[in-house]
Design a protein around this motif. Structure first.
Motif, PDB file in Angstrom:
ATOM      1  N   VAL A  13       0.829  -1.209   0.000  1.00 28.29           N
ATOM      2  CA  VAL A  13       0.000   0.000   0.000  1.00 28.29           C
ATOM      3  C   VAL A  13       0.860   1.255   0.000  1.00 28.29           C
ATOM      4  O   VAL A  13       0.566   2.221  -0.722  1.00 28.29           O
ATOM      5  N   ASN A  14       1.935   1.255   0.776  1.00 23.77           N
ATOM      6  CA  ASN A  14       2.817   2.426   0.808  1.00 23.77           C
ATOM      7  C   ASN A  14       3.464   2.669  -0.548  1.00 23.77           C
ATOM      8  O   ASN A  14       3.633   3.825  -0.969  1.00 23.77           O
ATOM      9  N   LEU A  20       1.057   7.969  -5.905  1.00 22.17           N
ATOM     10  CA  LEU A  20       0.032   9.016  -5.870  1.00 22.17           C
ATOM     11  C   LEU A  20       0.525  10.285  -5.200  1.00 22.17           C
ATOM     12  O   LEU A  20      -0.155  11.317  -5.254  1.00 22.17           O
ATOM     13  N   GLY A  21       1.676  10.200  -4.543  1.00 24.47           N
ATOM     14  CA  GLY A  21       2.268  11.388  -3.952  1.00 24.47           C
ATOM     15  C   GLY A  21       1.845  11.697  -2.540  1.00 24.47           C
ATOM     16  O   GLY A  21       1.954  12.852  -2.103  1.00 24.47           O
ATOM     17  N   PHE A  22       1.376  10.686  -1.799  1.00 23.22           N
ATOM     18  CA  PHE A  22       1.048  10.942  -0.396  1.00 23.22           C
ATOM     19  C   PHE A  22       1.325   9.719   0.467  1.00 23.22           C
ATOM     20  O   PHE A  22       1.514   8.625  -0.043  1.00 23.22           O
ATOM     21  N   GLU A  23       1.355   9.932   1.767  1.00 23.90           N
ATOM     22  CA  GLU A  23       1.591   8.849   2.714  1.00 23.90           C
ATOM     23  C   GLU A  23       0.269   8.203   3.105  1.00 23.90           C
ATOM     24  O   GLU A  23      -0.798   8.808   2.977  1.00 23.90           O
ATOM     25  N   LEU A  97      -3.529  -2.645 -10.377  1.00 24.48           N
ATOM     26  CA  LEU A  97      -2.701  -3.705 -10.958  1.00 24.48           C
ATOM     27  C   LEU A  97      -1.935  -3.213 -12.179  1.00 24.48           C
ATOM     28  O   LEU A  97      -0.776  -3.610 -12.401  1.00 24.48           O
ATOM     29  N   GLU A  98      -2.547  -2.362 -12.972  1.00 25.32           N
ATOM     30  CA  GLU A  98      -1.894  -1.862 -14.182  1.00 25.32           C
ATOM     31  C   GLU A  98      -0.778  -0.869 -13.882  1.00 25.32           C
ATOM     32  O   GLU A  98       0.159  -0.725 -14.680  1.00 25.32           O
ATOM     33  N   ASN A  99      -0.848  -0.192 -12.748  1.00 26.77           N
ATOM     34  CA  ASN A  99       0.078   0.909 -12.490  1.00 26.77           C
ATOM     35  C   ASN A  99       0.981   0.719 -11.279  1.00 26.77           C
ATOM     36  O   ASN A  99       1.915   1.496 -11.090  1.00 26.77           O
ATOM     37  N   HIS A 100       0.693  -0.279 -10.459  1.00 31.39           N
ATOM     38  CA  HIS A 100       1.569  -0.537  -9.309  1.00 31.39           C
ATOM     39  C   HIS A 100       2.896  -1.108  -9.813  1.00 31.39           C
ATOM     40  O   HIS A 100       2.900  -2.040 -10.625  1.00 31.39           O
ATOM     41  N   PRO A 101       4.028  -0.583  -9.361  1.00 33.71           N
ATOM     42  CA  PRO A 101       5.324  -1.039  -9.896  1.00 33.71           C
ATOM     43  C   PRO A 101       5.632  -2.499  -9.625  1.00 33.71           C
ATOM     44  O   PRO A 101       6.467  -3.091 -10.309  1.00 33.71           O
ATOM     45  N   TRP A 102       4.960  -3.103  -8.652  1.00 35.72           N
ATOM     46  CA  TRP A 102       5.242  -4.506  -8.332  1.00 35.72           C
ATOM     47  C   TRP A 102       4.434  -5.484  -9.180  1.00 35.72           C
ATOM     48  O   TRP A 102       4.723  -6.688  -9.179  1.00 35.72           O
ATOM     49  N   CYS A 103       3.405  -5.022  -9.859  1.00 32.96           N
ATOM     50  CA  CYS A 103       2.405  -5.940 -10.419  1.00 32.96           C
ATOM     51  C   CYS A 103       2.580  -6.278 -11.898  1.00 32.96           C
ATOM     52  O   CYS A 103       1.747  -6.999 -12.468  1.00 32.96           O
TER      53      CYS A 103
END
Length: 201
Positions: A13-14, A20-23, A97-103
């Motif tokens: 999640v982090n 997205l630019g926030f914590e 899923l399309e944009n998360h760097p791990w996925c």
């Protein structure tokens, strides 16, 4: 199936929130701790209610993507009062899923099932159901099997403003036990809309 740890969940999640630019807000972390606990421990049933605009559906969508990342064999059903509401959750998960760097490694090479109502990631062969599918409360769920059922706003004014509608809703929700896998998890997300709410414990 191995337990999902809170550390794994927070890391996923982090990493998304960093894009997205926030914590991750404190109350979102508390929601995630609750969701992980429900997923890992009997009776694997949970009810999440929170103040309006708290982002509970947003967090649950990220959580669903996280579950798919760590457990790609998971089959998720998203149920809402109307199919339009549930499809918004599918679109949310799909976007993560399309944009998360791990996925990137679990995205399908051929996006045969990659739409607004169902998506299927790379996973072990032999699984019939999509990775994520959505339905309205009155939709056809006969014959489905699911490992994680997310009931997102099934109680709204249109489904609970009469006694008959509330009884119909409760009867419909009882059917979910027949499609949930033996060690499956069911999570309800919503806000009570009537004194005789289905969310009463």
């Amino acid at each position: 199936m191995n337990n999902l740890t809170i550390t794994e969940t927070f890391d996923f999640v982090n990493a998304w929130n960093k894009i997205l630019g926030f914590e991750t807000p404190k109350h979102h972390k508390q929601i995630l701790e609750f969701l992980v606990d429900v997923l890992n421990n009997e009776p694997r049933r949970g009810l999440l209610t929170a103040f309006r605009h708290s982002g509970k559906s947003t967090v649950v969508g990220i959580f669903a993507a996280c579950v798919l990342y760590y457990r790609p064999e998971t089959r998720i059903l998203i149920l809402s009062a109307e199919s339009g509401l549930s499809s918004r959750m599918v679109s949310h998960v799909k976007n993560i899923l399309e944009n998360h760097p791990w996925c990137s490694d679990i995205l399908p090479d051929v996006k045969k099932e990659w739409g607004t109502h169902k998506i299927t990631i790379k996973r072990p062969i032999g699984i019939r159901e999509p990775s994520v599918i959505c339905q309205g409360i009155s939709g056809n769920i006969t014959g489905m099997r699911s490992d994680l059922i997310i009931c997102d706003d099934v109680e709204v004014p249109n489904t609970c403003n009469t006694l008959q509608k509330r009884n119909n809703l409760r009867e419909r929700l009882r059917e979910l036990d027949f499609i949930l896998s033996p060690r499956g998890t069911m999570i309800f997300i919503g806000t009570p809309h009537t004194k005789d709410t289905i969310y009463q414990v």
